[in-house]
Write a protein that holds these residues in place. Structure first.
Motif, short mmCIF file in Angstrom:
data_model
loop_
_atom_site.label_atom_id
_atom_site.label_comp_id
_atom_site.label_asym_id
_atom_site.label_seq_id
_atom_site.Cartn_x
_atom_site.Cartn_y
_atom_site.Cartn_z
N LEU A 1 105.01 53.53 -19.86
CA LEU A 1 105.21 53.62 -21.29
C LEU A 1 105.80 54.99 -21.62
O LEU A 1 105.22 56.02 -21.27
CB LEU A 1 103.90 53.41 -22.04
N LYS A 2 106.94 54.97 -22.32
CA LYS A 2 107.64 56.22 -22.63
C LYS A 2 107.87 56.36 -24.13
O LYS A 2 108.07 55.38 -24.84
CB LYS A 2 109.01 56.24 -21.93
N SER A 3 107.83 57.59 -24.58
CA SER A 3 108.29 57.95 -25.93
C SER A 3 108.41 59.47 -25.96
O SER A 3 107.86 60.17 -25.11
CB SER A 3 107.33 57.47 -27.02
N LYS A 4 109.13 59.99 -26.94
CA LYS A 4 109.27 61.44 -27.05
C LYS A 4 107.92 62.10 -27.31
O LYS A 4 107.60 63.16 -26.76
CB LYS A 4 110.25 61.78 -28.17
N ALA A 5 107.10 61.48 -28.17
CA ALA A 5 105.80 62.05 -28.49
C ALA A 5 104.89 62.04 -27.26
O ALA A 5 104.16 63.01 -27.01
CB ALA A 5 105.14 61.28 -29.63
N ILE A 6 104.92 60.95 -26.51
CA ILE A 6 104.11 60.88 -25.29
C ILE A 6 104.54 61.96 -24.32
O ILE A 6 103.70 62.68 -23.74
CB ILE A 6 104.23 59.49 -24.64
N GLN A 7 105.85 62.10 -24.11
CA GLN A 7 106.32 63.10 -23.15
C GLN A 7 105.94 64.51 -23.59
O GLN A 7 105.58 65.35 -22.75
CB GLN A 7 107.84 62.99 -22.98
N LYS A 8 106.01 64.77 -24.88
CA LYS A 8 105.62 66.08 -25.39
C LYS A 8 104.15 66.37 -25.08
O LYS A 8 103.79 67.48 -24.65
CB LYS A 8 105.88 66.15 -26.89
N ASN A 9 103.30 65.38 -25.29
CA ASN A 9 101.87 65.56 -25.00
C ASN A 9 101.61 65.72 -23.51
O ASN A 9 100.76 66.53 -23.10
CB ASN A 9 101.08 64.38 -25.56
N LEU A 10 102.32 64.95 -22.70
CA LEU A 10 102.14 65.06 -21.25
C LEU A 10 102.58 66.44 -20.75
O LEU A 10 101.96 67.00 -19.83
CB LEU A 10 102.93 63.97 -20.53
N ASN A 11 103.63 66.98 -21.37
CA ASN A 11 104.11 68.30 -20.96
C ASN A 11 103.09 69.40 -21.26
O ASN A 11 103.14 70.48 -20.65
CB ASN A 11 105.43 68.62 -21.67
N ASN A 12 102.19 69.13 -22.19
CA ASN A 12 101.18 70.13 -22.56
C ASN A 12 99.92 70.06 -21.71
O ASN A 12 99.02 70.89 -21.87
CB ASN A 12 100.80 69.96 -24.04
N ILE A 13 99.84 69.10 -20.80
CA ILE A 13 98.68 69.03 -19.90
C ILE A 13 98.78 70.16 -18.88
O ILE A 13 99.82 70.32 -18.23
CB ILE A 13 98.64 67.67 -19.17
N PRO A 14 97.73 70.95 -18.74
CA PRO A 14 97.78 72.08 -17.79
C PRO A 14 98.04 71.60 -16.36
O PRO A 14 97.53 70.54 -15.95
CB PRO A 14 96.39 72.70 -17.91
N LYS A 15 98.82 72.35 -15.64
CA LYS A 15 99.13 72.00 -14.25
C LYS A 15 97.87 71.91 -13.40
O LYS A 15 97.81 71.16 -12.42
CB LYS A 15 100.08 73.03 -13.64
N ASP A 16 96.84 72.67 -13.78
CA ASP A 16 95.59 72.64 -13.02
C ASP A 16 94.90 71.27 -13.10
O ASP A 16 94.03 70.97 -12.28
CB ASP A 16 94.62 73.71 -13.54
N SER A 17 95.30 70.47 -14.08
CA SER A 17 94.70 69.15 -14.23
C SER A 17 95.48 68.07 -13.48
O SER A 17 95.07 66.91 -13.46
CB SER A 17 94.61 68.77 -15.71
N TYR A 18 96.61 68.44 -12.86
CA TYR A 18 97.36 67.49 -12.04
C TYR A 18 96.60 67.21 -10.75
O TYR A 18 96.07 68.13 -10.13
CB TYR A 18 98.73 68.04 -11.69
#
Length: 218
Positions: A51-68
């Motif tokens: 599932l893709k959208s601009k808003a989703i991608q923006k929120n995913l980009n804000n997830i800290p790398k430490d949580s990957y």
């Protein structure tokens, strides 16, 4: 894959059409049941997609790398649908804190819950259904949520047996409107694009486009 963008129909939905006015609960239920049964029969037993959208991608980009879970792999929202369980959304490649951040998306984009519902979901028990307007090819159904001021308004194509647009009205102050587009994959027809806009009493947001990509039939 063959995509049905329905551009002429979208213009009709956006700019309005003159319908002959009538109200008939029995006929409304009949139209709704026919379309809902066709929607379910056109879906595979289960499938997954991104599932893709601009808003989703923006929120995913804000997830800290430490949580990957794996910093070398992609973070994305996976949709899993089955006729037994309906839709579910999970963020992949992240820890427990972030993986369920979109689990309530069907409550926000009501077209997901309606078009990707469980096969045994008794929607008639949830709504009082009224036929607001009808022509030879199209109809507008109003689904009043029982014991609530909220309601759904469905714009349907009777020839294709498809829901083209879903409006969800929350009281008198908020309305979410979603236009749906479909993709034909093999012998199935799956709703894959949702153009959603929320209107509030004082303002409204820009339309958000949600798209299901990389679909895998199971």
């Amino acid at each position: 894959m063959k995509k049905y963008f329905l551009l002429s129909i979208i213009n009709v939905l956006l700019f309005g059409i003159v319908f002959s006015q009538q109200q008939s609960s029995d006929k409304a239920v009949s139209i709704f049941q026919k379309i809902h049964e066709k929607l379910l029969s056109s879906l595979p037993t289960s499938f997954s997609g991104e599932l893709k959208s601009k808003a989703i991608q923006k929120n995913l980009n804000n997830i800290p790398k430490d949580s990957y879970l794996n910093k070398n792999e992609k973070v994305f929202v996976e949709l899993n649908y089955s006729k037994k369980n309906g839709p579910s959304f999970i963020v992949k490649n992240v820890d427990e804190f972030y993986k369920d951040m979109y689990k309530n998306l069907p409550r926000q984009i009501f077209a997901f819950d309606l078009l990707l519902s469980k096969s045994e979901n008794n929607l008639l028990a949830k709504y009082d259904i009224v036929l607001d307007s009808e022509t030879t090819d199209y109809a507008i159904l109003r689904l009043n949520v029982k014991n609530s001021d909220n309601r759904l308004v469905l714009y349907v194509d009777k020839k294709l047996d498809r829901v083209l647009r879903v409006d969800y009205e929350i009281g008198k102050d908020i309305m979410n409107s979603t236009i749906i587009m479909y993709t034909e994959i093999d012998k199935f027809v799956i709703p894959t694009k949702f153009i959603s806009k929320t209107f509030k009493k004082q303002d409204s947001n820009l339309p958000e486009i949600y798209e299901i990509d990389k679909i895998q039939i199971k």
